[in-house]
Every structure is written in structure tokens, then in C-alpha cells.
Design a protein around this motif. Structure first.
Motif, short mmCIF file in Angstrom:
data_model
loop_
_atom_site.label_atom_id
_atom_site.label_comp_id
_atom_site.label_asym_id
_atom_site.label_seq_id
_atom_site.Cartn_x
_atom_site.Cartn_y
_atom_site.Cartn_z
N TYR A 270 20.62 -4.40 5.24
CA TYR A 270 19.41 -4.25 6.07
C TYR A 270 18.29 -5.00 5.37
CZ TYR A 270 16.43 -2.10 9.59
OH TYR A 270 15.61 -1.90 10.67
N ASP A 271 17.63 -5.89 6.09
CA ASP A 271 16.67 -6.79 5.47
C ASP A 271 15.29 -6.15 5.33
OD1 ASP A 271 18.39 -8.93 5.08
OD2 ASP A 271 18.14 -9.63 7.14
N TYR A 272 14.73 -6.26 4.14
CA TYR A 272 13.37 -5.78 3.89
C TYR A 272 12.89 -6.41 2.59
CZ TYR A 272 15.73 -2.61 0.60
OH TYR A 272 16.49 -2.10 -0.41
N ALA A 273 11.58 -6.39 2.40
CA ALA A 273 10.99 -6.91 1.18
C ALA A 273 10.72 -5.76 0.21
CB ALA A 273 9.69 -7.65 1.49
N SER A 274 10.94 -6.00 -1.07
CA SER A 274 10.58 -5.05 -2.12
C SER A 274 9.33 -5.59 -2.79
CB SER A 274 11.73 -4.91 -3.13
OG SER A 274 11.40 -3.99 -4.14
N LEU A 275 8.21 -4.92 -2.55
CA LEU A 275 6.91 -5.48 -2.93
C LEU A 275 6.39 -4.91 -4.25
CD1 LEU A 275 5.13 -5.36 0.54
CD2 LEU A 275 6.47 -7.21 -0.45
N GLU A 276 5.87 -5.79 -5.08
CA GLU A 276 5.18 -5.37 -6.29
C GLU A 276 3.73 -5.02 -5.94
OE1 GLU A 276 5.62 -8.42 -9.16
OE2 GLU A 276 7.81 -8.18 -9.34
N THR A 277 3.04 -4.40 -6.88
CA THR A 277 1.69 -3.89 -6.62
C THR A 277 0.72 -4.95 -6.09
OG1 THR A 277 2.02 -2.21 -8.34
CG2 THR A 277 -0.25 -2.65 -7.64
#
Length: 353
Positions: A270-277
Motif C-alpha cells: 500500500y503506497d504512502y509516504a513516511s515523513l520526517e519532522t
């Protein structure tokens, strides 16, 4: 219209699923961005798109239909899941498969809702679904138990009667929120419970299972992304609006919580972004003050109607039942009896003062 601020990394299946309404010029005409925020790039502007009628859309949000669709999705993606469920590794695989299947059902349901015309879309859907929400069922229970008038029944009843306001606020948020491709977050609470009442998948540390669309919060967050809860943590993939809603909701109820970026491989396929602060800061800067205020209003309404709030009211009723007499007065009466060397026996009908 600006480009999405959160960029997706291609997953194993190469899909680019939009878990939140994405209003880019490449896939939605500006005039239709509010009405159809879930139109995908694969749907040309001028070609008709088959969408369910009003009755079919409504049944997609009811519990019985949801369970059937979710079950079919799980079976179709993992035909051997039933034969290997006894093995721990296979159980984890089965839970992961169910989670992704649930997300796809949630996403498709919301996409079809926003693809539908204004005439086809059910009016004030949230009010129709109210009886199936865990929050409403817990409110009715608290109302039945409130024999001492401790609960502000009039205010809560009025809020439930005006639940259509939730749909109005959601529509307003969708009109004002900027385009963004889905990002993932993981939410935990101090005791490992599920205060947001996400749909549950797999084993739970505490509490009862929550079915998809079985809570007001799952309905609300479904407009902005997909969500689930497994064992002691919740998962949300979608627009940053859902992240803000969760934070405001927990803070209003004074729930100790933590929200962290969802790792890239936590939810496979499942596609999604893992975002840093720093990326999170940019996303939040992309929301104007008006949009944030509307999200906060929505979170406060849901918090006031929450299972968590109803449970606190029921706890106060329990304390009231335990302390339904003047303890200090009874201590004084006991001291008098002890000084006199008298204690009422079991047959003494003398009332205690």
C-alpha cells in the motif's frame, strides 16, 4: 493549484492510491474539485464513470455490507489464509493481508462517494448511520444508567440530533484543504487502547473489536484517508487533516498519546509516504488557519460524543452509587453508638441517620 506536498515512494505493486481527496489540475477540473475530490488520473474528464446509485452507496456504508465486502477481499487476496492461521508467522501475514484489504475497501468506498453526483450522494449520511456507531450505542447505555441526573443529557441529545453538522464541516474542510498524496502515521496511547475507535484488525490488547464504519471517528477519518487498529496501536494513511484531527481529539479528552511517522515497510503493498519532522512542518504550513479551526471543531464534536467520554460519565455514576450517603454523618453516628457501648444487632430496625 499546487502540487501535492507529500511525495509517494512507489510500493511493490506500483500503485498510486490516493487515500485522501487530491485536488490536482491533472486529474480533476477546478470546478469539480469539491464535488469529486477522489477522481483518479485514470478517469478521463470527459468520459462517463459508472457509479452506484444512492441506495447502493448507502448500503456500502452499512455494517452488514461492509463485512461481506471485506471478507471477499481478504479471501480473494489470500486463499490459503484459513489453512495456515494456526502458525504465528502465517497469522501475522494474514493480519497484514486483512489490513491492506480493509484499506482498499475503505478507499474505494470513499472514492465512489465523491465520484457520485450531488443528486446521487446520500444527504447527511452521518445521521443515517448514527445507530451503528459505537459512540451512539455507548451514549444510550449511559443515558439508561443515569438515574441521578449526573449526565448533561439535554446537551448531548441535542448534539446527536444535530449530527448532520459533522457532514457540513467535513464538506467545508474538503473544500479548503490543499492537495496532498497520502502519508502514514502510527498512533499509540499510554494504555494501548483504541480511543479513536479505529476499525480493528487481528488481536487486541484491550477492549472490544470495532467494525469498519462502526464508529463515528472511522466515518469521519474515512473522508480523509484509511485507518485501522491492531493490538495496541492505530494506523492512519491519508491527508494530514486526519493527523490533526487525531491530535486535537486526544488532546481534548486529555488522553496521553504519541503520533509517529509510519515506516515505509510497516504496511506492505500500500503506497504512502513516511515523513520526517521537517516535511510534517511543511504540510501543516500548507493548511490555512480557517481549515485548522474547522478540523478542531470537528474533533471537539467527536470527542464530546466519544465512547471515552461516555465511559467517564459512567464511571462518575459508579462513584455516585458507592457514595450515595453522608459518610461523615455515619461516622458520627457510629462514634455515638460506640461511646454508649451499644451496637444495633441484625434485627434492630432503628434507621441509621
Amino acid at each position: 493549484m499546487t502540487e501535492p506536498t507529500a511525495k509517494l515512494n512507489a510500493g511493490n505493486n506500483g500503485q498510486q492510491e490516493a487515500a485522501a481527496p487530491a485536488k490536482t489540475e491533472s486529474n480533476v477540473d477546478k470546478n469539480n474539485a469539491v464535488e469529486n475530490p477522489h477522481v483518479g488520473k485514470e478517469a478521463p474528464k470527459n468520459e462517463p464513470v459508472d457509479t452506484p446509485d444512492k441506495a447502493a452507496l448507502l448500503t456500502m456504508f452499512t455494517l452488514s455490507d461492509i463485512e461481506a465486502v471485506a471478507t471477499e477481499a481478504v479471501i480473494s487476496e489470500s486463499s490459503d489464509s484459513l489453512t495456515v492461521a494456526a502458525k504465528p508467522v502465517a497469522q501475522e501475514t494474514n493480519v497484514a493481508t486483512q489490513r491492506v484489504a480493509l484499506y482498499r475497501v475503505q478507499h474505494e468506498r470513499t472514492r465512489l462517494l465523491y465520484m457520485a453526483s450531488a443528486n446521487t450522494r446520500p444527504t447527511y449520511l452521518v445521521q443515517t448511520l448514527k445507530p451503528q456507531f459505537a459512540e451512539y450505542q455507548q451514549y444510550l447505555l449511559a443515558q439508561q444508567l443515569d438515574k441521578r441526573g449526573l449526565m448533561d443529557t439535554d446537551t448531548l441529545e441535542r448534539l446527536w440530533q444535530q449530527l448532520h453538522v459533522v457532514d457540513d464541516i467535513i464538506a467545508d474542510i474538503v473544500r479548503h484543504m490543499p492537495a496532498q498524496q497520502p502519508a502514514g502515521w502510527q498512533l499509540t496511547t499510554q494504555d494501548g487502547r483504541n480511543p479513536l475507535c479505529f476499525a480493528t484488525v487481528g488481536k487486541l490488547k484491550h477492549g472490544k473489536p470495532i467494525r469498519d464504519q462502526g464508529s463515528l471517528n472511522s466515518y469521519v477519518l474515512g473522508h480523509f484517508g484509511v485507518s485501522s487498529f491492531t493490538y495496541d496501536r492505530g494506523y492512519y494513511i491519508g491527508h494530514v487533516v486526519g493527523y490533526l484531527f487525531s491530535c486535537y481529539y486526544c488532546a481534548h479528552l486529555s488522553i496521553t498519546y504519541g503520533v509517529t511517522a509510519l515506516g515505509q515497510q510497516v504496511v506492505a503493498d500500500y503506497d504512502y509516504a513516511s515523513l520526517e519532522t521537517p516535511h510534517m512542518v511543511r504540510l501543516l504550513q500548507g493548511l490555512d488557519g480557517y481549515c485548522k479551526k474547522r478540523i478542531y471543531q470537528l474533533a471537539v464534536i467527536c470527542a464530546r460524543l466519544s465512547v471515552f467520554a461516555s465511559d467517564k460519565r459512567i464511571e462518575r455514576m459508579l462513584i455516585a452509587e458507592v457514595n450515595d450517603f453522608d459518610k461523615k454523618l455515619q461516622q458520627q453516628h457510629l462514634d455515638v453508638l460506640l461511646l454508649q457501648g451499644l451496637m444495633p444487632d441484625s434485627n434492630d430496625s432503628t434507621p441509621l441517620l
